[in-house]
Write a protein that holds these residues in place. Structure first.
Motif, PDB file in Angstrom:
ATOM      1  N   THR A 148      -9.552   7.655  23.062  1.00 62.60           N
ATOM      2  CA  THR A 148      -8.133   7.881  24.080  1.00 62.60           C
ATOM      3  C   THR A 148      -8.884   8.750  25.175  1.00 62.60           C
ATOM      4  O   THR A 148      -7.978   8.617  26.249  1.00 62.60           O
ATOM      5  N   TYR A 149      -9.813   9.296  25.489  1.00 60.85           N
ATOM      6  CA  TYR A 149     -10.166   9.652  26.563  1.00 60.85           C
ATOM      7  C   TYR A 149     -11.405   8.899  27.329  1.00 60.85           C
ATOM      8  O   TYR A 149     -11.777   9.120  28.529  1.00 60.85           O
ATOM      9  N   GLY A 150     -11.507   7.514  26.892  1.00 58.15           N
ATOM     10  CA  GLY A 150     -12.093   6.605  27.491  1.00 58.15           C
ATOM     11  C   GLY A 150     -13.710   6.664  27.298  1.00 58.15           C
ATOM     12  O   GLY A 150     -14.683   6.081  27.855  1.00 58.15           O
ATOM     13  N   VAL A 181      -1.365  14.591  15.819  1.00 54.54           N
ATOM     14  CA  VAL A 181      -0.945  14.751  17.393  1.00 54.54           C
ATOM     15  C   VAL A 181      -1.755  14.034  17.917  1.00 54.54           C
ATOM     16  O   VAL A 181      -2.811  13.982  17.941  1.00 54.54           O
ATOM     17  N   CYS A 182      -1.065  13.345  19.150  1.00 55.81           N
ATOM     18  CA  CYS A 182      -1.840  12.665  20.133  1.00 55.81           C
ATOM     19  C   CYS A 182      -2.760  13.928  20.766  1.00 55.81           C
ATOM     20  O   CYS A 182      -2.611  14.789  21.128  1.00 55.81           O
ATOM     21  N   PRO A 183      -4.047  13.253  20.757  1.00 54.79           N
ATOM     22  CA  PRO A 183      -5.359  14.363  21.134  1.00 54.79           C
ATOM     23  C   PRO A 183      -4.610  14.864  22.687  1.00 54.79           C
ATOM     24  O   PRO A 183      -5.110  16.142  22.620  1.00 54.79           O
ATOM     25  N   PRO A 184      -4.352  14.289  23.909  1.00 54.65           N
ATOM     26  CA  PRO A 184      -4.067  15.100  24.892  1.00 54.65           C
ATOM     27  C   PRO A 184      -3.066  15.960  24.840  1.00 54.65           C
ATOM     28  O   PRO A 184      -2.674  17.182  25.527  1.00 54.65           O
ATOM     29  N   MET A 269      -4.255  16.710  33.394  1.00 55.99           N
ATOM     30  CA  MET A 269      -5.490  16.535  33.601  1.00 55.99           C
ATOM     31  C   MET A 269      -5.625  14.897  32.918  1.00 55.99           C
ATOM     32  O   MET A 269      -5.327  14.513  31.974  1.00 55.99           O
ATOM     33  N   GLY A 270      -6.725  14.352  33.855  1.00 54.54           N
ATOM     34  CA  GLY A 270      -6.945  12.889  33.297  1.00 54.54           C
ATOM     35  C   GLY A 270      -8.381  12.449  34.091  1.00 54.54           C
ATOM     36  O   GLY A 270      -9.001  13.051  34.855  1.00 54.54           O
ATOM     37  N   ARG A 271      -8.603  11.192  33.592  1.00 57.06           N
ATOM     38  CA  ARG A 271      -9.806  10.518  33.905  1.00 57.06           C
ATOM     39  C   ARG A 271      -9.313   9.169  34.396  1.00 57.06           C
ATOM     40  O   ARG A 271      -8.576   8.600  33.826  1.00 57.06           O
ATOM     41  N   MET A 280      -5.903  13.136  29.767  1.00 58.95           N
ATOM     42  CA  MET A 280      -6.785  14.054  28.766  1.00 58.95           C
ATOM     43  C   MET A 280      -6.034  15.175  28.165  1.00 58.95           C
ATOM     44  O   MET A 280      -6.208  15.631  27.150  1.00 58.95           O
ATOM     45  N   SER A 281      -5.199  15.888  28.974  1.00 54.63           N
ATOM     46  CA  SER A 281      -4.441  16.925  28.418  1.00 54.63           C
ATOM     47  C   SER A 281      -3.217  17.210  29.449  1.00 54.63           C
ATOM     48  O   SER A 281      -2.966  16.958  30.266  1.00 54.63           O
TER      49      SER A 281
END
Length: 312
Positions: A148-150, A181-184, A269-271, A280-281
């Motif tokens: 999910t976070y790449g 729950v979706c991780p982010p 927040m992301g990548r 990411m969050s």
């Protein structure tokens, strides 16, 4: 002689190593076995381990309080070099720090046991590896979260490196426990948690979301055109900000309570991974939250560790 020492001495004398390990690792009762009570075991004399020659013999050292991944794992001393070929404590701390956020995702109840068996192996007279089934259970539950976070499941944790279940490896302790729950979306609005993701993210924004769609198993978040506040720009370019689209990888059907009402601002927040912006969050921007206020203020002066990449 303490009761725990008698049990361990008898177990090793009779070559019942599996029983001793079970008492030490899995009951984790400090009044029966403590770190100090198995400190007297002598190390093997050779310095050659796992195909690598070490300049120092293995030693038994305290697990420091700032080794956050393993400080509360259930025993107090660890073997160094560890089972990932880290020879110094600074090296262990640097590499282990990347994995702390994965524990918060609760992808499997044995994640800490598995990781710490490698980063901070229990201090015995020979290395004890995790069983292959333990590795496979944690991998099968946590790899989708990492994706999910790449981040792919790393080669250094390839499960075929570990022994098939026997009395001399560390088995799975808990059944599968996956958060739906979706991780982010599964993050507490706490300062420490926000800062962990801040450091691990390429970019951080305060923004509104116009629309949420499903696309090929992913969830697609389309940003509103209204002005966005950039808290960390990182890899984002001006054209990225004009037509900003974020993705929750494999997140088409998992619940995300934050996205049930799009009327508020969000802390995003992301990548950037393979030209895609991954979420990411996400937190609703709660003006009354002291934790959020402190985190936003802290971002202005906080120096993130240069090695900090979640799920290395």
């Amino acid at each position: 002689m303490a009761y725990g020492q008698k049990i361990l001495k008898l177990a090793f004398t009779q070559s019942l190593f599996g029983l001793a390990l079970s008492l030490l690792l899995f009951s984790l009762l400090p009044d029966i076995v403590t770190a100090d009570e198995y400190d007297y075991y002598s190390w093997q004399s050779d310095n050659f381990h796992n195909g690598r020659f070490y300049t120092k013999q293995p030693q038994c050292v305290d697990i420091p309080a700032d080794l956050r991944l393993c400080h509360n794992v259930g025993y107090k001393k660890m073997r160094l070099p560890n089972l990932l070929d880290h020879e110094t404590m600074p090296e262990v701390k640097q590499q282990a720090g990347s994995w702390v956020p994965l524990l918060a995702k609760r992808c499997h109840a044995d994640t800490q046991v598995f990781l710490c068996s490698l980063f901070a192996p229990v201090c015995l007279d020979r290395p004890i590896y995790p069983c292959r089934s333990l590795c496979e259970a944690v991998r099968d539950s946590c790899a989708p979260v990492m994706e999910t976070y790449g981040f792919p499941w790393p080669e250094m944790l390839s499960c075929d490196k570990f022994p098939i279940d026997n009395d001399l490896c560390i088995p799975m302790r808990h059944p599968n426990a996956v958060s739906k729950v979706c991780p982010p979306c599964d993050n507490e609005l706490k300062t420490d948690n926000i800062m962990e993701h801040y450091c691990a993210s390429d970019f951080v924004l305060k923004m509104k979301i116009k629309e949420v769609k499903k696309e090929k198993g992913d969830r697609k978040l389309i940003a509103a055109q209204k002005k966005k506040k950039v808290l960390k720009q990182g890899v984002l370019r001006k054209k990225d900000l004009k037509k900003l689209t974020l993705y929750i990888k494999n997140g088409a059907n998992c619940p995300c309570s934050q996205l049930e009402n799009l009327g508020s601002n969000f802390l995003i927040m992301g990548r950037k991974v393979d030209q895609q912006l991954l979420l990411m969050s996400i937190h609703k921007w709660d003006k009354k939250s002291k934790e959020l206020k402190f985190a936003i203020k802290y971002m202005k002066s906080h120096q993130c560790p240069s090695y900090h990449t979640v799920f290395q």
